[in-house]
Scaffold this motif. Structure first.
Motif, PDB file in Angstrom:
ATOM      1  N   ARG A 107     -13.287  -2.762  -5.055  1.00  0.00           N
ATOM      2  CA  ARG A 107     -13.256  -3.387  -3.727  1.00  0.00           C
ATOM      3  C   ARG A 107     -14.256  -4.538  -3.634  1.00  0.00           C
ATOM      4  NH1 ARG A 107     -10.661  -5.740  -0.039  1.00  0.00           N
ATOM      5  NH2 ARG A 107     -11.463  -5.506   2.090  1.00  0.00           N
ATOM      6  N   ALA A 108     -15.393  -4.404  -4.282  1.00  0.00           N
ATOM      7  CA  ALA A 108     -16.378  -5.486  -4.274  1.00  0.00           C
ATOM      8  C   ALA A 108     -15.790  -6.738  -4.901  1.00  0.00           C
ATOM      9  CB  ALA A 108     -17.641  -5.053  -5.018  1.00  0.00           C
ATOM     10  N   GLY A 109     -15.063  -6.574  -6.011  1.00  0.00           N
ATOM     11  CA  GLY A 109     -14.424  -7.718  -6.649  1.00  0.00           C
ATOM     12  C   GLY A 109     -13.376  -8.357  -5.755  1.00  0.00           C
ATOM     13  N   GLU A 110     -12.642  -7.530  -5.021  1.00  0.00           N
ATOM     14  CA  GLU A 110     -11.633  -8.053  -4.097  1.00  0.00           C
ATOM     15  C   GLU A 110     -12.274  -8.858  -2.972  1.00  0.00           C
ATOM     16  OE1 GLU A 110      -8.356  -4.411  -4.658  1.00  0.00           O
ATOM     17  OE2 GLU A 110      -9.662  -4.486  -2.891  1.00  0.00           O
ATOM     18  N   LEU A 111     -13.415  -8.385  -2.503  1.00  0.00           N
ATOM     19  CA  LEU A 111     -14.115  -9.096  -1.429  1.00  0.00           C
ATOM     20  C   LEU A 111     -14.673 -10.447  -1.904  1.00  0.00           C
ATOM     21  CD1 LEU A 111     -15.960  -6.152   0.367  1.00  0.00           C
ATOM     22  CD2 LEU A 111     -14.172  -7.626   1.328  1.00  0.00           C
ATOM     23  N   VAL A 112     -15.144 -10.495  -3.137  1.00  0.00           N
ATOM     24  CA  VAL A 112     -15.619 -11.775  -3.681  1.00  0.00           C
ATOM     25  C   VAL A 112     -14.496 -12.796  -3.626  1.00  0.00           C
ATOM     26  CG1 VAL A 112     -16.399 -12.973  -5.761  1.00  0.00           C
ATOM     27  CG2 VAL A 112     -17.356 -10.738  -5.179  1.00  0.00           C
ATOM     28  N   LEU A 147     -14.740  -6.678   8.452  1.00  0.00           N
ATOM     29  CA  LEU A 147     -15.267  -6.364   7.125  1.00  0.00           C
ATOM     30  C   LEU A 147     -16.750  -6.019   7.120  1.00  0.00           C
ATOM     31  CD1 LEU A 147     -13.536  -9.199   5.033  1.00  0.00           C
ATOM     32  CD2 LEU A 147     -12.813  -6.813   5.280  1.00  0.00           C
ATOM     33  N   LYS A 148     -17.427  -6.202   8.236  1.00  0.00           N
ATOM     34  CA  LYS A 148     -18.876  -6.020   8.232  1.00  0.00           C
ATOM     35  C   LYS A 148     -19.309  -4.624   7.778  1.00  0.00           C
ATOM     36  CE  LYS A 148     -23.063  -6.615  11.043  1.00  0.00           C
ATOM     37  NZ  LYS A 148     -23.677  -5.360  10.563  1.00  0.00           N
ATOM     38  N   PRO A 149     -18.739  -3.541   8.315  1.00  0.00           N
ATOM     39  CA  PRO A 149     -19.193  -2.219   7.855  1.00  0.00           C
ATOM     40  C   PRO A 149     -19.006  -2.025   6.352  1.00  0.00           C
ATOM     41  CG  PRO A 149     -17.912  -2.037   9.874  1.00  0.00           C
ATOM     42  CD  PRO A 149     -17.765  -3.447   9.395  1.00  0.00           C
ATOM     43  N   GLU A 150     -17.883  -2.526   5.841  1.00  0.00           N
ATOM     44  CA  GLU A 150     -17.602  -2.369   4.423  1.00  0.00           C
ATOM     45  C   GLU A 150     -18.582  -3.174   3.565  1.00  0.00           C
ATOM     46  OE1 GLU A 150     -13.547  -2.235   1.709  1.00  0.00           O
ATOM     47  OE2 GLU A 150     -13.617  -3.519   3.488  1.00  0.00           O
ATOM     48  N   ILE A 151     -18.860  -4.401   3.996  1.00  0.00           N
ATOM     49  CA  ILE A 151     -19.798  -5.241   3.243  1.00  0.00           C
ATOM     50  C   ILE A 151     -21.209  -4.664   3.321  1.00  0.00           C
ATOM     51  CG2 ILE A 151     -20.907  -7.513   3.172  1.00  0.00           C
ATOM     52  CD1 ILE A 151     -18.245  -8.723   4.059  1.00  0.00           C
ATOM     53  N   ASP A 152     -21.593  -4.177   4.504  1.00  0.00           N
ATOM     54  CA  ASP A 152     -22.917  -3.568   4.641  1.00  0.00           C
ATOM     55  C   ASP A 152     -23.063  -2.370   3.715  1.00  0.00           C
ATOM     56  OD1 ASP A 152     -23.688  -5.416   6.497  1.00  0.00           O
ATOM     57  OD2 ASP A 152     -23.436  -4.099   8.241  1.00  0.00           O
ATOM     58  N   ALA A 153     -21.991  -1.602   3.571  1.00  0.00           N
ATOM     59  CA  ALA A 153     -22.046  -0.419   2.712  1.00  0.00           C
ATOM     60  C   ALA A 153     -22.134  -0.809   1.235  1.00  0.00           C
ATOM     61  CB  ALA A 153     -20.814   0.456   2.947  1.00  0.00           C
ATOM     62  N   LEU A 154     -21.433  -1.862   0.859  1.00  0.00           N
ATOM     63  CA  LEU A 154     -21.405  -2.271  -0.542  1.00  0.00           C
ATOM     64  C   LEU A 154     -22.651  -3.064  -0.947  1.00  0.00           C
ATOM     65  CD1 LEU A 154     -17.688  -3.411  -0.907  1.00  0.00           C
ATOM     66  CD2 LEU A 154     -18.772  -1.493  -2.101  1.00  0.00           C
ATOM     67  N   ALA A 155     -23.096  -3.962  -0.060  1.00  0.00           N
ATOM     68  CA  ALA A 155     -24.183  -4.872  -0.426  1.00  0.00           C
ATOM     69  C   ALA A 155     -25.504  -4.528   0.239  1.00  0.00           C
ATOM     70  CB  ALA A 155     -23.792  -6.310  -0.069  1.00  0.00           C
ATOM     71  N   GLY A 156     -25.439  -3.879   1.375  1.00  0.00           N
ATOM     72  CA  GLY A 156     -26.632  -3.639   2.165  1.00  0.00           C
ATOM     73  C   GLY A 156     -26.583  -4.501   3.426  1.00  0.00           C
ATOM     74  N   PRO A 157     -27.066  -4.015   4.546  1.00  0.00           N
ATOM     75  CA  PRO A 157     -26.958  -4.746   5.809  1.00  0.00           C
ATOM     76  C   PRO A 157     -27.787  -6.022   5.868  1.00  0.00           C
ATOM     77  CG  PRO A 157     -28.370  -2.822   6.069  1.00  0.00           C
ATOM     78  CD  PRO A 157     -27.759  -2.725   4.710  1.00  0.00           C
ATOM     79  N   GLU A 158     -28.769  -6.143   4.979  1.00  0.00           N
ATOM     80  CA  GLU A 158     -29.668  -7.298   5.048  1.00  0.00           C
ATOM     81  C   GLU A 158     -28.931  -8.629   4.824  1.00  0.00           C
ATOM     82  OE1 GLU A 158     -31.727  -3.676   3.468  1.00  0.00           O
ATOM     83  OE2 GLU A 158     -29.959  -4.836   2.875  1.00  0.00           O
ATOM     84  N   PHE A 159     -27.860  -8.612   4.047  1.00  0.00           N
ATOM     85  CA  PHE A 159     -27.209  -9.862   3.660  1.00  0.00           C
ATOM     86  C   PHE A 159     -26.489 -10.525   4.841  1.00  0.00           C
ATOM     87  CE2 PHE A 159     -27.953  -7.547  -0.198  1.00  0.00           C
ATOM     88  CZ  PHE A 159     -28.371  -8.535  -1.075  1.00  0.00           C
ATOM     89  N   LEU A 160     -25.664  -9.772   5.532  1.00  0.00           N
ATOM     90  CA  LEU A 160     -24.990 -10.349   6.696  1.00  0.00           C
ATOM     91  C   LEU A 160     -25.970 -10.581   7.845  1.00  0.00           C
ATOM     92  CD1 LEU A 160     -21.522  -8.542   6.880  1.00  0.00           C
ATOM     93  CD2 LEU A 160     -22.091 -10.823   6.021  1.00  0.00           C
ATOM     94  N   GLU A 161     -27.008  -9.775   7.899  1.00  0.00           N
ATOM     95  CA  GLU A 161     -28.038  -9.994   8.924  1.00  0.00           C
ATOM     96  C   GLU A 161     -28.711 -11.351   8.712  1.00  0.00           C
ATOM     97  OE1 GLU A 161     -32.393  -8.139  10.091  1.00  0.00           O
ATOM     98  OE2 GLU A 161     -30.825  -6.770   9.385  1.00  0.00           O
TER      99      GLU A 161
END
Length: 272
Positions: A107-112, A147-161
């Motif tokens: 899923r991380a690759g798909e999001l990229v 996508l925010k919850p999914e990205i936060d779970a995969l990368a950590g909330p700091e990135f979108l923050e």
């Protein structure tokens, strides 16, 4: 000595930008003979005023542009670049994990791919306004697609923050630069046209001083208008050299002054 005088080459508006327009106006004023008819002196005074007004406008533009520190702008740009680059790298790193043990890698690759496409981070090298638009579109897609919850779970909330923190500041910077540039460009174009008109007016009146039966008047007019010859010759050299012509700050050429009438028209020729 050539006893002919072609006024038409002097009474058409020169192609100028604000900087060389001010220089040309000053040179013409400096070359004006000390003793001239009243109408020539008056036109010279107007030309001097147009050049001085253009110089003030150019100085003001530089002051306005300098109000927003380029160091601050570059620092903000680096922060934005790093914020989006960090998110992409984080997702790429996760996608490199073995899928058999870490199902989220797929899923991380798909999001990229979904967020950054085939061009990756190439938008970060574009001009500020383009980069701002692309960054805003990425964030808008994340919000609209939920996508925010999914990205936060995969990368950590700091990135979108962090992206949410830097993007409004970047957008404000771009808007501020565009508004200032639009205002100053419009203002400078007005001064370019004013200088062009003043030059045409002055050159027409100087040309009207010529009496082809009196070589001294031809020599005096040529000397007074020599800066226009120099400007035109420099433009021709640039054209032959393949260099780009000088910008006119968006100002169209000023119309040539109407032909002089009566006694003043002797030797003046028709304006182009």
């Amino acid at each position: 000595m050539d006893s002919t005088f072609d006024a038409s080459i002097y009474v058409r508006a020169p192609i100028i930008n604000i900087a060389n327009g001010v220089t040309l106006a000053n040179a013409l004023v400096a070359a004006c003979p000390e003793v001239v008819p009243e109408n020539v002196a008056k036109a010279c005074t107007k030309l001097k005023a147009a050049g001085e007004a253009g110089q003030r406008a150019l100085t003001a533009r530089r002051r306005v542009n300098g109000a927003l520190s380029e160091d601050d702008v570059r620092g903000l740009d680096r922060e934005a670049d790093g914020s989006f680059g960090a998110l992409r790298m984080r997702l790429i790193a996760t996608s490199m994990l073995p899928e058999a043990r870490y199902p989220q890698a797929r899923r991380a690759g798909e999001l990229v791919k979904e967020l950054f496409g085939d061009d990756g981070l190439s938008f970060l090298t574009a001009e500020y306004s383009v980069q701002n638009t692309v960054m805003a579109s990425i964030l808008a897609h994340i919000e609209e697609a939920g996508l925010k919850p999914e990205i936060d779970a995969l990368a950590g909330p700091e990135f979108l923050e962090q992206i949410g923190n830097v993007l409004p500041r970047y957008d404000a910077m771009v808007r501020d630069k565009l508004q200032k540039e639009a205002a100053t460009t419009s203002n400078l174009a007005t001064h370019v046209r004013a200088i062009q008109t003043a030059i045409v007016n002055y050159a027409t009146k100087v040309a009207a001083m010529v009496d082809e039966d009196e070589p001294a008047t031809i020599e005096a007019a040529r000397k007074a208008l020599r800066p226009l010859d120099v400007h035109r010759e420099a433009g021709a050299r640039r054209a032959h050299g393949g260099a780009k012509g000088e910008a006119t700050s968006g100002a169209p050429p000023a119309p040539a002054a109407p032909p002089a009438t009566g006694a003043a028209a002797d030797g003046a020729g028709e304006p182009a």
